[in-house]
Scaffold this motif. Structure first.
Motif, PDB file in Angstrom:
ATOM      1  N   THR A   1      -6.346  -3.407  14.536  1.00 55.25           N
ATOM      2  CA  THR A   1      -5.354  -4.040  13.658  1.00 55.25           C
ATOM      3  C   THR A   1      -5.264  -3.259  12.354  1.00 55.25           C
ATOM      4  OG1 THR A   1      -6.976  -5.575  12.696  1.00 55.25           O
ATOM      5  CG2 THR A   1      -5.729  -6.351  14.608  1.00 55.25           C
ATOM      6  N   ILE A   2      -4.094  -3.318  11.752  1.00 61.03           N
ATOM      7  CA  ILE A   2      -3.866  -2.720  10.435  1.00 61.03           C
ATOM      8  C   ILE A   2      -3.654  -3.881   9.479  1.00 61.03           C
ATOM      9  CG2 ILE A   2      -2.395  -1.207   9.065  1.00 61.03           C
ATOM     10  CD1 ILE A   2      -1.539   0.082  11.788  1.00 61.03           C
ATOM     11  N   MET A   3      -4.586  -4.052   8.566  1.00 65.94           N
ATOM     12  CA  MET A   3      -4.564  -5.204   7.672  1.00 65.94           C
ATOM     13  C   MET A   3      -4.634  -4.749   6.214  1.00 65.94           C
ATOM     14  SD  MET A   3      -4.207  -7.452   9.896  1.00 65.94           S
ATOM     15  CE  MET A   3      -4.570  -9.124   9.504  1.00 65.94           C
ATOM     16  N   PRO A   4      -4.113  -5.567   5.299  1.00 62.72           N
ATOM     17  CA  PRO A   4      -4.042  -5.153   3.901  1.00 62.72           C
ATOM     18  C   PRO A   4      -5.353  -5.256   3.126  1.00 62.72           C
ATOM     19  CG  PRO A   4      -3.092  -7.309   4.155  1.00 62.72           C
ATOM     20  CD  PRO A   4      -3.417  -6.819   5.538  1.00 62.72           C
ATOM     21  N   CYS A   5      -6.398  -5.805   3.732  1.00 67.65           N
ATOM     22  CA  CYS A   5      -7.630  -6.062   2.994  1.00 67.65           C
ATOM     23  C   CYS A   5      -8.839  -5.564   3.780  1.00 67.65           C
ATOM     24  CB  CYS A   5      -7.751  -7.556   2.724  1.00 67.65           C
ATOM     25  SG  CYS A   5      -9.266  -8.004   1.877  1.00 67.65           S
ATOM     26  N   TYR A   6      -9.789  -4.989   3.078  1.00 67.86           N
ATOM     27  CA  TYR A   6     -10.998  -4.485   3.727  1.00 67.86           C
ATOM     28  C   TYR A   6     -11.873  -5.606   4.289  1.00 67.86           C
ATOM     29  CZ  TYR A   6      -9.982   0.168   1.980  1.00 67.86           C
ATOM     30  OH  TYR A   6      -9.398   1.379   1.745  1.00 67.86           O
ATOM     31  N   ASP A   7     -11.746  -6.820   3.763  1.00 68.97           N
ATOM     32  CA  ASP A   7     -12.538  -7.941   4.272  1.00 68.97           C
ATOM     33  C   ASP A   7     -12.176  -8.302   5.712  1.00 68.97           C
ATOM     34  OD1 ASP A   7     -14.157  -8.230   2.092  1.00 68.97           O
ATOM     35  OD2 ASP A   7     -13.029  -9.891   1.207  1.00 68.97           O
ATOM     36  N   LYS A   8     -11.003  -7.896   6.172  1.00 70.06           N
ATOM     37  CA  LYS A   8     -10.641  -8.148   7.573  1.00 70.06           C
ATOM     38  C   LYS A   8     -11.570  -7.388   8.518  1.00 70.06           C
ATOM     39  CE  LYS A   8      -7.255 -11.061   7.385  1.00 70.06           C
ATOM     40  NZ  LYS A   8      -7.336 -12.335   8.089  1.00 70.06           N
ATOM     41  N   LYS A   9     -12.167  -6.303   8.036  1.00 67.40           N
ATOM     42  CA  LYS A   9     -13.168  -5.577   8.822  1.00 67.40           C
ATOM     43  C   LYS A   9     -14.389  -6.471   9.034  1.00 67.40           C
ATOM     44  CE  LYS A   9     -11.894  -1.035   6.995  1.00 67.40           C
ATOM     45  NZ  LYS A   9     -11.851  -0.067   8.072  1.00 67.40           N
ATOM     46  N   LEU A  10     -14.770  -7.180   7.978  1.00 67.78           N
ATOM     47  CA  LEU A  10     -15.895  -8.114   8.037  1.00 67.78           C
ATOM     48  C   LEU A  10     -15.615  -9.226   9.055  1.00 67.78           C
ATOM     49  CD1 LEU A  10     -18.564  -9.265   6.738  1.00 67.78           C
ATOM     50  CD2 LEU A  10     -17.068 -10.441   5.118  1.00 67.78           C
ATOM     51  N   GLU A  11     -14.406  -9.723   9.051  1.00 64.12           N
ATOM     52  CA  GLU A  11     -14.025 -10.778   9.982  1.00 64.12           C
ATOM     53  C   GLU A  11     -14.125 -10.304  11.432  1.00 64.12           C
ATOM     54  OE1 GLU A  11     -10.338 -13.880  10.587  1.00 64.12           O
ATOM     55  OE2 GLU A  11      -9.877 -11.887   9.817  1.00 64.12           O
ATOM     56  N   ALA A  12     -13.705  -9.090  11.705  1.00 70.60           N
ATOM     57  CA  ALA A  12     -13.683  -8.579  13.080  1.00 70.60           C
ATOM     58  C   ALA A  12     -15.074  -8.420  13.681  1.00 70.60           C
ATOM     59  CB  ALA A  12     -12.937  -7.244  13.126  1.00 70.60           C
ATOM     60  N   VAL A  13     -16.085  -8.215  12.850  1.00 69.34           N
ATOM     61  CA  VAL A  13     -17.437  -8.001  13.386  1.00 69.34           C
ATOM     62  C   VAL A  13     -18.296  -9.265  13.370  1.00 69.34           C
ATOM     63  CG1 VAL A  13     -17.451  -5.550  12.827  1.00 69.34           C
ATOM     64  CG2 VAL A  13     -18.364  -7.179  11.176  1.00 69.34           C
ATOM     65  N   ARG A  14     -17.724 -10.379  12.960  1.00 61.73           N
ATOM     66  CA  ARG A  14     -18.495 -11.628  12.969  1.00 61.73           C
ATOM     67  C   ARG A  14     -18.916 -11.958  14.405  1.00 61.73           C
ATOM     68  NH1 ARG A  14     -18.033 -15.484   8.506  1.00 61.73           N
ATOM     69  NH2 ARG A  14     -18.671 -16.993  10.056  1.00 61.73           N
ATOM     70  N   PRO A  15     -20.151 -12.397  14.591  1.00 64.12           N
ATOM     71  CA  PRO A  15     -20.625 -12.693  15.953  1.00 64.12           C
ATOM     72  C   PRO A  15     -19.901 -13.860  16.624  1.00 64.12           C
ATOM     73  CG  PRO A  15     -22.300 -13.244  14.314  1.00 64.12           C
ATOM     74  CD  PRO A  15     -21.182 -12.566  13.587  1.00 64.12           C
ATOM     75  N   ASP A  16     -19.273 -14.732  15.843  1.00 61.28           N
ATOM     76  CA  ASP A  16     -18.571 -15.868  16.456  1.00 61.28           C
ATOM     77  C   ASP A  16     -17.171 -15.502  16.935  1.00 61.28           C
ATOM     78  OD1 ASP A  16     -18.334 -15.587  13.692  1.00 61.28           O
ATOM     79  OD2 ASP A  16     -17.730 -17.647  13.367  1.00 61.28           O
ATOM     80  N   PHE A  17     -16.751 -14.261  16.760  1.00 59.95           N
ATOM     81  CA  PHE A  17     -15.449 -13.820  17.254  1.00 59.95           C
ATOM     82  C   PHE A  17     -15.609 -12.869  18.426  1.00 59.95           C
ATOM     83  CE2 PHE A  17     -13.752 -14.814  12.846  1.00 59.95           C
ATOM     84  CZ  PHE A  17     -13.173 -16.005  13.262  1.00 59.95           C
TER      85      PHE A  17
ATOM     86  N   LEU B   1      -8.170  -1.207  10.550  1.00 62.66           N
ATOM     87  CA  LEU B   1      -7.818  -0.190   9.559  1.00 62.66           C
ATOM     88  C   LEU B   1      -7.164  -0.892   8.377  1.00 62.66           C
ATOM     89  CD1 LEU B   1      -6.102   2.524  11.792  1.00 62.66           C
ATOM     90  CD2 LEU B   1      -8.380   2.630  10.764  1.00 62.66           C
ATOM     91  N   ALA B   2      -7.628  -0.589   7.178  1.00 64.53           N
ATOM     92  CA  ALA B   2      -6.950  -1.088   5.989  1.00 64.53           C
ATOM     93  C   ALA B   2      -5.702  -0.238   5.785  1.00 64.53           C
ATOM     94  CB  ALA B   2      -7.864  -1.001   4.783  1.00 64.53           C
ATOM     95  N   THR B   3      -4.674  -0.822   5.207  1.00 65.00           N
ATOM     96  CA  THR B   3      -3.429  -0.080   5.021  1.00 65.00           C
ATOM     97  C   THR B   3      -3.633   1.173   4.185  1.00 65.00           C
ATOM     98  OG1 THR B   3      -2.865  -1.570   3.210  1.00 65.00           O
ATOM     99  CG2 THR B   3      -1.882  -2.045   5.361  1.00 65.00           C
ATOM    100  N   HIS B   4      -4.576   1.132   3.254  1.00 62.29           N
ATOM    101  CA  HIS B   4      -4.855   2.315   2.440  1.00 62.29           C
ATOM    102  C   HIS B   4      -5.415   3.453   3.281  1.00 62.29           C
ATOM    103  CE1 HIS B   4      -4.485  -0.452  -0.971  1.00 62.29           C
ATOM    104  NE2 HIS B   4      -4.190   0.635  -1.656  1.00 62.29           N
ATOM    105  N   GLU B   5      -6.016   3.131   4.395  1.00 61.81           N
ATOM    106  CA  GLU B   5      -6.613   4.152   5.256  1.00 61.81           C
ATOM    107  C   GLU B   5      -5.568   4.901   6.085  1.00 61.81           C
ATOM    108  OE1 GLU B   5     -11.019   2.380   6.088  1.00 61.81           O
ATOM    109  OE2 GLU B   5      -9.360   1.448   7.177  1.00 61.81           O
ATOM    110  N   LEU B   6      -4.376   4.351   6.175  1.00 63.88           N
ATOM    111  CA  LEU B   6      -3.334   5.053   6.909  1.00 63.88           C
ATOM    112  C   LEU B   6      -2.874   6.272   6.156  1.00 63.88           C
ATOM    113  CD1 LEU B   6      -1.112   2.215   8.359  1.00 63.88           C
ATOM    114  CD2 LEU B   6      -2.729   3.658   9.568  1.00 63.88           C
TER     115      LEU B   6
ATOM    116  N   SER C   1       0.826  -1.204   0.000  1.00 62.70           N
ATOM    117  CA  SER C   1       0.000   0.000   0.000  1.00 62.70           C
ATOM    118  C   SER C   1       0.857   1.250   0.000  1.00 62.70           C
ATOM    119  CB  SER C   1      -0.907   0.022   1.228  1.00 62.70           C
ATOM    120  OG  SER C   1      -1.820  -1.035   1.158  1.00 62.70           O
ATOM    121  N   LEU C   2       1.955   1.240   0.731  1.00 63.29           N
ATOM    122  CA  LEU C   2       2.836   2.409   0.769  1.00 63.29           C
ATOM    123  C   LEU C   2       3.520   2.623  -0.571  1.00 63.29           C
ATOM    124  CD1 LEU C   2       4.354   1.970   4.316  1.00 63.29           C
ATOM    125  CD2 LEU C   2       2.668   3.650   3.591  1.00 63.29           C
TER     126      LEU C   2
END
Length: 159
Positions: free
Chosen positions: A122-138, A154-159, A4-5
């Motif tokens: 967390t700072i992750m390279p993909c926006y789908d990691k946001k989806l993972e963080a809000v899953r009710p099983d986590f 935060l996606a790396t592009h958001e930094l 991303s950088l």
């Protein structure tokens, strides 16, 4: 993060320099920055143990795949793919899905064991990691308080 950088035009972007710069910035804001590579290694180790365990179970059941066979194991770090498999493949895929958490969620669980009051970002390279963080099983629920393992991604592009 480096990708991303580089796409943003940052010269001499490499993982160590990027980590050091971000650590400096975040520490000035009173935050700690951790490298998740050890949690990636842990996730791979747990996946290996899961496979070995299920392979041993299969050998005891029969030499061939049967109705109750639990192989193959479908594993992915991509929450978008997992969501797709759940919605589109349903009962064909679900019994074969790996139960191992991603490095992001392992890190969140680890941080929650240290302190329930910590905000985990967390700072992750993909926006789908946001989806993972809000899953009710986590959810981290030592006392059924249903605290999310990871508060924000935060996606790396958001930094």
């Amino acid at each position: 993060m480096t990708e991303s950088l580089v796409q943003s035009g940052v010269k001499d972007a490499n993982d160590l320099n990027t980590f050091r710069r971000l650590k400096t910035v975040f520490s000035k804001m009173g935050m700690e920055l951790y490298d998740l590579s050890i949690f990636t290694t842990l996730s791979l180790h747990f996946a290996y143990r899961e496979f070995k365990s299920k392979l041993g179970d299969r050998k005891q059941k029969s030499k061939f795949y049967g109705k109750d066979c639990i192989l193959p194991i479908i594993s992915s770090e991509c929450p978008g793919w997992v969501c797709y498999a759940e919605k589109r493949c349903g009962e064909l895929a679900l019994p074969h899905m790996s139960t191992v958490k991603s490095s992001q969620q392992l890190f969140g669980s680890f941080m929650r064991m240290r302190s329930l009051n910590t905000k985990v970002v967390t700072i992750m390279p993909c926006y789908d990691k946001k989806l993972e963080a809000v899953r009710p099983d986590f959810k981290f629920a030592p006392d059924e308080s249903q605290i999310k393992e990871v508060d924000t991604v935060l996606a790396t592009h958001e930094l």
